[in-house]
Each structure stands twice: as structure tokens, then as C-alpha cells.
Scaffold this motif. Structure first.
Motif, PDB file in Angstrom:
ATOM      1  N   THR A 191       0.973  -1.242  -0.058  1.00 36.93           N
ATOM      2  CA  THR A 191       0.164   0.220  -0.377  1.00 36.93           C
ATOM      3  C   THR A 191       0.894   1.343   0.173  1.00 36.93           C
ATOM      4  OG1 THR A 191      -2.072  -0.847   1.486  1.00 36.93           O
ATOM      5  CG2 THR A 191      -1.825   1.600   1.312  1.00 36.93           C
ATOM      6  N   LEU A 192       2.251   1.495   0.416  1.00 35.00           N
ATOM      7  CA  LEU A 192       2.512   2.462   0.549  1.00 35.00           C
ATOM      8  C   LEU A 192       4.227   2.234  -0.840  1.00 35.00           C
ATOM      9  CD1 LEU A 192       3.649   2.189   4.595  1.00 35.00           C
ATOM     10  CD2 LEU A 192       1.896   3.077   3.770  1.00 35.00           C
ATOM     11  N   ALA A 193       3.611   1.473  -1.586  1.00 38.18           N
ATOM     12  CA  ALA A 193       4.875   1.474  -2.458  1.00 38.18           C
ATOM     13  C   ALA A 193       5.707   2.741  -3.854  1.00 38.18           C
ATOM     14  CB  ALA A 193       3.978   1.164  -3.395  1.00 38.18           C
ATOM     15  N   ASP A 194       4.623   3.954  -2.967  1.00 35.40           N
ATOM     16  CA  ASP A 194       4.331   5.222  -3.881  1.00 35.40           C
ATOM     17  C   ASP A 194       4.347   6.231  -2.888  1.00 35.40           C
ATOM     18  OD1 ASP A 194       2.039   5.303  -4.455  1.00 35.40           O
ATOM     19  OD2 ASP A 194       2.492   3.912  -6.577  1.00 35.40           O
ATOM     20  N   VAL A 195       4.275   7.121  -3.193  1.00 29.96           N
ATOM     21  CA  VAL A 195       3.662   8.971  -2.723  1.00 29.96           C
ATOM     22  C   VAL A 195       1.616   8.462  -2.254  1.00 29.96           C
ATOM     23  CG1 VAL A 195       3.630  11.161  -2.564  1.00 29.96           C
ATOM     24  CG2 VAL A 195       5.399  10.044  -3.313  1.00 29.96           C
ATOM     25  N   GLU A 196       1.379   8.453  -3.685  1.00 32.74           N
ATOM     26  CA  GLU A 196       0.285   8.826  -3.776  1.00 32.74           C
ATOM     27  C   GLU A 196      -0.781   7.773  -2.694  1.00 32.74           C
ATOM     28  OE1 GLU A 196       1.817   7.960  -6.350  1.00 32.74           O
ATOM     29  OE2 GLU A 196       1.837  10.091  -7.618  1.00 32.74           O
ATOM     30  N   GLY A 197       0.015   6.331  -2.943  1.00 33.37           N
ATOM     31  CA  GLY A 197      -0.633   5.162  -1.341  1.00 33.37           C
ATOM     32  C   GLY A 197      -0.269   5.628  -0.280  1.00 33.37           C
ATOM     33  N   MET A 198       0.970   6.471   0.075  1.00 32.62           N
ATOM     34  CA  MET A 198       1.281   6.506   1.584  1.00 32.62           C
ATOM     35  C   MET A 198       0.192   7.801   1.438  1.00 32.62           C
ATOM     36  SD  MET A 198       2.707   6.531   4.037  1.00 32.62           S
ATOM     37  CE  MET A 198       2.289   7.715   5.440  1.00 32.62           C
ATOM     38  N   THR A 199       0.268   8.998   1.214  1.00 35.92           N
ATOM     39  CA  THR A 199      -1.439   9.970   0.654  1.00 35.92           C
ATOM     40  C   THR A 199      -2.860   9.312   1.365  1.00 35.92           C
ATOM     41  OG1 THR A 199       0.007  11.175  -0.114  1.00 35.92           O
ATOM     42  CG2 THR A 199      -1.838  11.593  -0.189  1.00 35.92           C
ATOM     43  N   ALA A 200      -3.384   8.244   0.789  1.00 38.18           N
ATOM     44  CA  ALA A 200      -3.864   7.633   0.400  1.00 38.18           C
ATOM     45  C   ALA A 200      -4.665   6.944   2.098  1.00 38.18           C
ATOM     46  CB  ALA A 200      -4.731   6.625  -0.433  1.00 38.18           C
ATOM     47  N   TRP A 201      -3.605   6.057   1.929  1.00 37.63           N
ATOM     48  CA  TRP A 201      -3.628   5.749   3.420  1.00 37.63           C
ATOM     49  C   TRP A 201      -3.337   6.213   4.967  1.00 37.63           C
ATOM     50  CZ3 TRP A 201      -0.282   4.092   7.646  1.00 37.63           C
ATOM     51  CH2 TRP A 201      -0.306   3.425   8.998  1.00 37.63           C
ATOM     52  N   GLY A 202      -2.181   7.313   4.559  1.00 32.16           N
ATOM     53  CA  GLY A 202      -2.459   8.267   5.942  1.00 32.16           C
ATOM     54  C   GLY A 202      -3.671   9.373   6.176  1.00 32.16           C
TER      55      GLY A 202
ATOM     56  N   ALA B  26       1.425  13.420   1.181  1.00 31.57           N
ATOM     57  CA  ALA B  26       2.668  12.267   1.444  1.00 31.57           C
ATOM     58  C   ALA B  26       3.749  13.608   0.524  1.00 31.57           C
ATOM     59  CB  ALA B  26       2.838  10.502   1.500  1.00 31.57           C
ATOM     60  N   SER B  27       5.174  13.203   1.461  1.00 30.71           N
ATOM     61  CA  SER B  27       6.087  13.578   0.123  1.00 30.71           C
ATOM     62  C   SER B  27       7.092  12.108   0.155  1.00 30.71           C
ATOM     63  CB  SER B  27       6.968  14.578   0.964  1.00 30.71           C
ATOM     64  OG  SER B  27       7.262  14.169   2.334  1.00 30.71           O
TER      65      SER B  27
END
Length: 191
Positions: free
Chosen positions: A20-31, A46-47
Motif C-alpha cells: 500500500t505504501l509503494a508510492d506517494v499516492e498510496g502513502m497519501t491515501a493510507w495517511g 505525503a512526500s
């Protein structure tokens, strides 16, 4: 935010492992999905640096989980590429200590006063996120739930879970069904 949800950002699908955290978009959505628990704005973005720091912390927590479930097998997702125990322990503790906490009194107009623990001023968003995640892992690993921590043995599953009852073997009913089907297939394959 539970530590189990955090380490479960690595999961298995029919296509293979998914992060899920493989890219900035995934990290942003998860956050954003966990904004309240992480103490961040619901409009969080996310950055790449923050994503890398969070993934590094997740791998450290997964390494501690792998040790906690021993001597049973660790998750097959990444057991071969986890950081060492001492390094992981240091990283989790440092992340938790990076954000000073303070008591805050809140007193609603129509209610009773209550105390909340909040991050101290001047901490970065990355430090707050990592501190919340590290603290969750510390609470699980240092508490009574550690004894219930297991790795799901179902084919292709890479999740950790808390065993809720004596006969529970898998993280979910779906994994139990998949494991029984695989066992049945292997038993009758040579017939």
C-alpha cells in the motif's frame, strides 16, 4: 491506529505481494484514511521522504513482529529482507521518542473537563506519524497481546494477526478456507 494495520500495508493478492505504501499516492491515501489516529490533517499529502521513512519504520516493526512470533515462522512476505533485531529496536524506540507529549486540558462548554495527551509543539508531520506508529507497535509488543501475535500460515497469506481463541489458526475465514482447500488438493492430487 493499530500496529497490525500498519504492518498489514504489505499483503498478498492473487497477483502477488502488494504494498500500500509503494508510492506517494498510496502513502497519501493510507495517511488520510488513518488521519485521526495519526494526528494529522485529513487533507494530508505525503512526500517521498516521508514515505521512505514510514516504510523503513514498517520494516523495523515487521522485524520485531517476526521475533515476537518465534519460534514459529515469520511472515513470508519479507522475512528474508528485514533489518536486524537491534537496528529495528533502535529505530522503533527513536521514532517513538522523537515527539514529546504533553497533557492538554479540554473543557467543553456543556461538559466535564478531560485530559488528552497531545504531541508537543514544533514537531514535524513525519515525526508525529512515525511516533504514533512506533508507539502503537511498542504497546502491542510490550503488552499482553504479544502472546497472541501469530503469522497466518495460509497459502500466499503474509499477514500477522492476534489469535482470538484457542482453535484459531488463520487471520480470517477466507484464509482458513484457502488452507483447507489446499490441504484437500494435496491429499487427493495423487489419487
Amino acid at each position: 491506529m493499530s500496529a497490525l494495520e500498519f504492518v498489514s500495508t504489505v499483503r498478498a493478492t492473487r497477483a502477488g505481494l502488494t504494498d500500500t505504501l509503494a508510492d506517494v499516492e498510496g502513502m497519501t491515501a493510507w495517511g488520510r484514511a488513518h488521519a485521526a489516529a495519526l494526528g494529522i490533517d485529513p487533507g494530508f499529502v505525503a512526500s517521498e521522504e516521508l514515505r521512505r521513512e514510514v516504510v523503513e519504520l514498517r520494516q523495523a516493526v515487521r522485524a520485531l513482529f517476526a521475533r515476537a512470533v518465534g519460534p514459529r515462522a515469520a511472515s513470508g512476505a519479507d522475512a528474508h529482507r528485514l533489518p536486524g533485531f537491534a537496528e529495528s529496536l533502535d529505530l522503533v524506540n527513536a521514532a517513538a521518542l522523537a515527539v514529546p507529549l504533553a497533557a492538554r486540558l479540554e473543557w467543553p462548554a456543556e461538559g466535564v473537563p478531560l485530559a488528552r495527551t497531545v504531541p508537543g509543539e514544533g514537531t514535524t508531520e513525519s515525526a508525529r506519524i512515525r511516533a504514533a506508529l512506533a508507539t502503537s507497535a511498542i504497546e502491542l509488543l510490550a503488552g499482553p497481546q504479544r502472546e497472541r501475535l501469530r503469522t497466518c500460515p495460509a497459502p500466499r497469506c503474509v499477514l500477522y494477526f492476534l489469535k482470538d481463541h484457542a482453535r484459531q489458526e488463520w487471520c480470517s475465514v477466507a484464509c482458513g478456507n484457502r488452507a483447507r482447500a489446499a490441504r484437500h488438493y494435496h491429499q487427493h492430487r495423487d489419487d
